[in-house]
Structures are given as C-alpha cells and as structure tokens.
Design an enzyme around this catalytic site. Structure first.
Site, PDB file in Angstrom:
ATOM      1  N   SER A 170       0.837  -1.202   0.000  1.00 30.67           N
ATOM      2  CA  SER A 170       0.000   0.000   0.000  1.00 30.67           C
ATOM      3  C   SER A 170       0.873   1.254   0.000  1.00 30.67           C
ATOM      4  CB  SER A 170      -0.944  -0.049   1.201  1.00 30.67           C
ATOM      5  OG  SER A 170      -1.937   0.943   1.137  1.00 30.67           O
ATOM      6  N   ASP A 176      -8.041  -4.654  -6.489  1.00 30.53           N
ATOM      7  CA  ASP A 176      -7.516  -3.782  -5.440  1.00 30.53           C
ATOM      8  C   ASP A 176      -7.650  -2.313  -5.848  1.00 30.53           C
ATOM      9  OD1 ASP A 176      -6.111  -2.465  -3.486  1.00 30.53           O
ATOM     10  OD2 ASP A 176      -4.330  -3.727  -3.601  1.00 30.53           O
ATOM     11  N   HIS A 226      -7.658  -5.242  -1.201  1.00 33.04           N
ATOM     12  CA  HIS A 226      -6.389  -4.629  -0.794  1.00 33.04           C
ATOM     13  C   HIS A 226      -5.742  -5.354   0.378  1.00 33.04           C
ATOM     14  CE1 HIS A 226      -3.419  -1.486  -0.698  1.00 33.04           C
ATOM     15  NE2 HIS A 226      -3.729  -1.113   0.528  1.00 33.04           N
TER      16      HIS A 226
END
Length: 524
Positions: free
Chosen positions: A345, A409, A502
């Site tokens: 991320s 995602d 995610h």
C-alpha cells in the site's frame, strides 16, 4: 492566486496542491459546474506551468469538466475521511483492543471462561503480544518452508530472475505485512520465527502531519557477513485517516530532470512540507553529493550549506535520511550484501520512492548494491517522465522493480490517471486475478477503477471472494484458512469492491498460490 506569491517565490518550482481543507460544498458546486475561478482557488494552489490564467481556462489546456469531477470527488472523499478522522482513530483503538482481548483469552468462549475464573489477560499496546488489525486479518507469520526455498533465499546472486524467485517474493510480502506491527512483535518474528537478524525499527517524522506517522524496519538474513539487507516500509493503516487522505491526494511536486512526484508520499519520507514548498527543494538538495556549487531554480550557493544546516536536523527525524544513513553503515559492515526494499500500500509507494531519491542524490554506490524493489498494492507515485527516468536505473542489466497487484484492489488505481494529474505506473507489473493466475502486464485491468464496464464484474467478483474465503482451508490446506476478521472484511467488500481486495491476505495467497498464464483473462 495563493502559492504564486508569499513563501512560494524563493524558488521557481512547478507544483499543484489539491487542498480539501478550504472551501465548502457551495464552493465545490461552483467550481464543478461553472469552473468558478474564485471557488477553485480555495482548493487548487499552483505555480510554474500551471499558472493562474491557464488553470481555469479549458481552451488553454487547463482543467476540463472531466478533470474537475475527479478533483471534486477527491476533495469530497478526503473531507469525509477527515471528518471521521477522530472516530476512526477511536474505533481503531477499540477494535484492536477487542481483537487482542479475544485472541489472548482463547476467543469468545475462552474469554467468558476466564471472566468466570477471574484471570482475564488484558492486552498491552506496543507489547510483544499485541497484534495489529492487519495481523488479525492474516495470522500467518512463517515463511515458505522447504530446502529449495532455503537455498534460494540464501543465494546472494538470486536477483537475476528475481520475479520467478518465490522465496524472495514470499519474504518481501511477509515483511511488508509485518511492518504493520510494533517493534517488539517485528523483532520476535524476525529473530525467532524467520531465524534472521532484526536490525532496528524506526518511527519517523512527517512535518506536514506534525507527527511520527512513517514507520519502517530493517533486517538482514544473518548478523555477520549477510547476503542481503531488507528495508520494509509500513503501509496504509486501516484506521489512520491521514494515511487514507494521502492515498486520495492528487498533489504533486516537480523535481527537475526527474519528473512530477506525489507530494504526500514525499512528505511521508520527510523530504518537505507543502505549507512551504521551498522545503522540498531544500531537503531534496540537501542530500545530493557535494560536487559543485548549486544554481538550481534560481538559488545559488554551495550545497555544503544545505548539508550543514538541514541534514543534521533531519537525520534523526526523516525516514529517508534515517534509513539511508543506517543502510550505508550496514553495507560497510556486510561488504558482500545487497539490499531489498519492500512495502504494501502506502509502504509500497515509499519503497519505490526511496531508491528514486537515491538516484536524485547520485548515490551510485548504493544503487549498485540494490538487489530489488518489491511492492504490493502500491499506488501511483509520479508521472511518465519519472517512470522513464527510473526504468533506466532499475531495468538494466536485470529488472529490479516489481509491482504486484491483486485483482480489483482499489489502491493501485490511485491517484487517478489522466492528462491533468499525469500519474502513471512504471516497472514490471505482476497481476493476479481472483483465481491466482499470474500475468506479466504493463498495467492492471481497469486502471482507474471507475470504468462502467467493470462495475458488475467487480461486484460479482466480491461475492465470489466472500464464498471462496469459506473454503480456502479445505482447498489449499490449514495455512490458507481465513479468519473471521478477514471474512468480515469480505462482507465490507460487497459494498466497496476493491477495498477487501487490498488486504494483505490476498497478496500472500497470490505469491504462494500464483500460477503463470500467458493469455489474458478476466478477473473472474
């Protein structure tokens, strides 16, 4: 316009700041519908090529109606996140306390039994038994086992075909997940479970946010004569409003010769503060090798003055300078070692920006010992010029940068990619669909997430992932059984497709179960 005067005139630099703090709903409406300049100036701050007379002139190549919609959507999302910032923080404390209370006491029934007996274990934050919400989503901490994996991970020259080295990819994805934990948990996992060497854990200063909001840890494969050094940046924390606001931010700063870079990510590395955009130039210049007098963007003088005045002040605060300093010491201590950088991320964005700034600072000796950069669910960090510049340093003689993306995602589709914001991915993308089929692609499908043709497939895919989570343990074995916390996030994914995708659970599964396929196929 603000930003053309005042403290932004010292250097001539190009930047665009999209602010969500100023202006209200009426201002947003006027800007979106009528392209009202006065309202737009409350949200947009610029200089350089984005001059005031161009920014609001469609005919001059300024912000078009489609671009204004993206800007307004970004501002609204960030305003909402900011409004719920404090409740999100409180919810995070409560949720993580409850999750740890349950896990430390044998889950719900065990907790009831301990309450009756009067010996309940109370979680202590920052202790070696306190696990983050991310850790509860995926409780796996051990690396892949087997003689072949042990051999691959111990070879100092395993970067030649790094993207096919499952042991290396597994180490990086597990390290990127581990970065969400506190320092004591990280040390225990690295030293006791992985049988490697924990170096240190750092809480670093973000001057714009005015807090230590950037975390990173460093480890080696062994304490003496190490083969590799691994740097892992922490990513977006689920209950941290500032992290999510950064992900949805579209502001950029242009570094001469390199290109446009996401301003929020540079701030997270501790290399500037948008309140005074001169700080980006000053701090980025401060780290360059002292080879000649500086005359950049109108400022003249010796670059040594930057080192003397700024680097010492930032060396104990900035993630970039702290990590760079420690890395130099470790590479001297381990002359045969190379280094890896990883993150999930937001951590993935910092992982690729770290070597980017090393290139800017002409740290050639460090870059020669870079083994690879592996990012998971990483957002875009800059424009095409930046990508081309870095590919020249990361693709030869072998590819060193690998961007892993799982299915729908949401985060890798941020910030929005168009001709106004100019954000582009670069490097090799290893894309995994929901069947864990791997494809080597230039860009993941549905790159901006909002395409109408993908709406129904995204919701169908979320339903499939929810059902799949119930049988993962039966299909692939107990290591792949998903927790009830992960199942709960899958339910949230039915409302916001791409959010549950995610999760680090998907990235660990993709690396461990992924199979290559040369033909393109839909996500499901």
């Amino acid at each position: 316009m603000a930003g053309i005067a005042g403290n932004h005139t010292r250097y001539f630099s190009n930047f665009l700041i999209v602010s969500h703090e100023n202006g209200g709903i009426l201002d947003l409406f006027k800007f979106l519908v009528f392209n009202d300049q006065e309202s737009g100036e409350k949200f947009l701050e610029c200089s350089g090529v984005f001059q005031e007379n161009l920014l609001f002139d469609d005919d001059a190549g300024g912000v078009t109606p489609a671009h204004r919609w993206v800007i307004v959507a970004s501002i609204i999302v960030r305003k909402i996140i900011k409004a719920f910032g404090r409740p999100m923080e409180w919810a995070g404390y409560v949720v993580e306390f409850i999750l740890n209370l349950l896990s430390l006491n044998g889950n719900f029934l065990g907790l009831l039994w301990r309450i009756l007996r009067g010996n309940v274990v109370i979680p202590e934050r920052d202790s070696e038994t306190f696990i983050s919400a991310i850790g509860h989503l995926d409780g796996r901490i051990d690396l892949l086992k087997g003689d072949s994996f042990s051999k691959e991970i111990s070879q100092p020259d395993f970067g030649k075909k790094a993207w096919k080295n499952r042991a290396l990819m597994d180490l990086c994805v597990m390290a990127s997940k581990l970065a969400y934990e506190n320092a004591k948990v990280v040390r225990n996992v690295v030293d006791l479970h992985w049988k490697m060497h924990f170096v240190d854990f750092y809480n670093c200063w973000n001057d714009y946010q005015k807090e230590t909001s950037t975390q990173v840890f460093i480890m080696c494969d062994k304490s003496k004569d190490a083969n590799f050094i691994l740097i892992s940046f922490r990513g977006t924390e689920p209950f941290d409003a500032d992290d999510w606001i950064t992900d949805f931010d579209y502001s950029w700063y242009e570094i001469p010769k390199l290109g446009k870079v996401h301003m929020g990510f540079v701030e997270a590395l501790g290399l500037g503060n948008r309140v005074n955009t001169n700080t980006f130039q000053e701090l980025l210049q401060a780290g360059r090798n002292v080879k000649q007098s500086s005359n950049v963007n109108g400022h003249s003088g010796s670059s040594k003055s930057y080192d003397k005045e700024l680097v010492p002040a930032m060396s104990e605060r900035s993630a970039y300078y702290v990590v760079r300093s420690k890395l130099k010491d470790l590479l001297k201590e381990h002359p045969n070692a190379k280094f890896l950088v990883t993150g999930h991320s937001l951590g993935g964005a910092l992982a690729i920006l770290f070597p980017t700034v090393l290139v800017l600072h002409e740290e050639d000796e460090l870059m020669q010992r870079l083994l690879g950069v592996y990012t998971y669910g990483q957002p875009r960090v800059g424009n095409r010029q930046l990508g081309r510049y870095m590919e020249a340093h990361l693709e030869h003689p072998q590819s060193k940068y690998f961007r892993i993306v799982y299915c729908n995602d949401l985060v890798p589709r941020l910030p929005y990619d168009d001709k106004t914001f100019l954000y582009k991915h670069f490097g090799i993308c290893l894309y995994y669909n929901s069947l864990y089929i791997e494809q080597k692609v230039v860009e993941e499908p549905n790159p901006n997430y909002f395409g109408l043709r993908y709406v129904i497939p995204k919701y169908l895919n979320s339903m499939w992932e929810l059902l799949r989570s119930l049988v993962m343990g039966y299909i692939y074995g107990p290591d792949y059984k998903e927790s009830w916390e992960s199942f709960t996030l899958r339910i949230v994914g039915l409302v916001i497709p791409g959010l549950s995708a995610h999760s680090s659970v998907n990235y660990v599964n993709s690396v461990r179960l992924g199979k290559m396929r040369s033909v393109e196929m839909m996500s499901l």
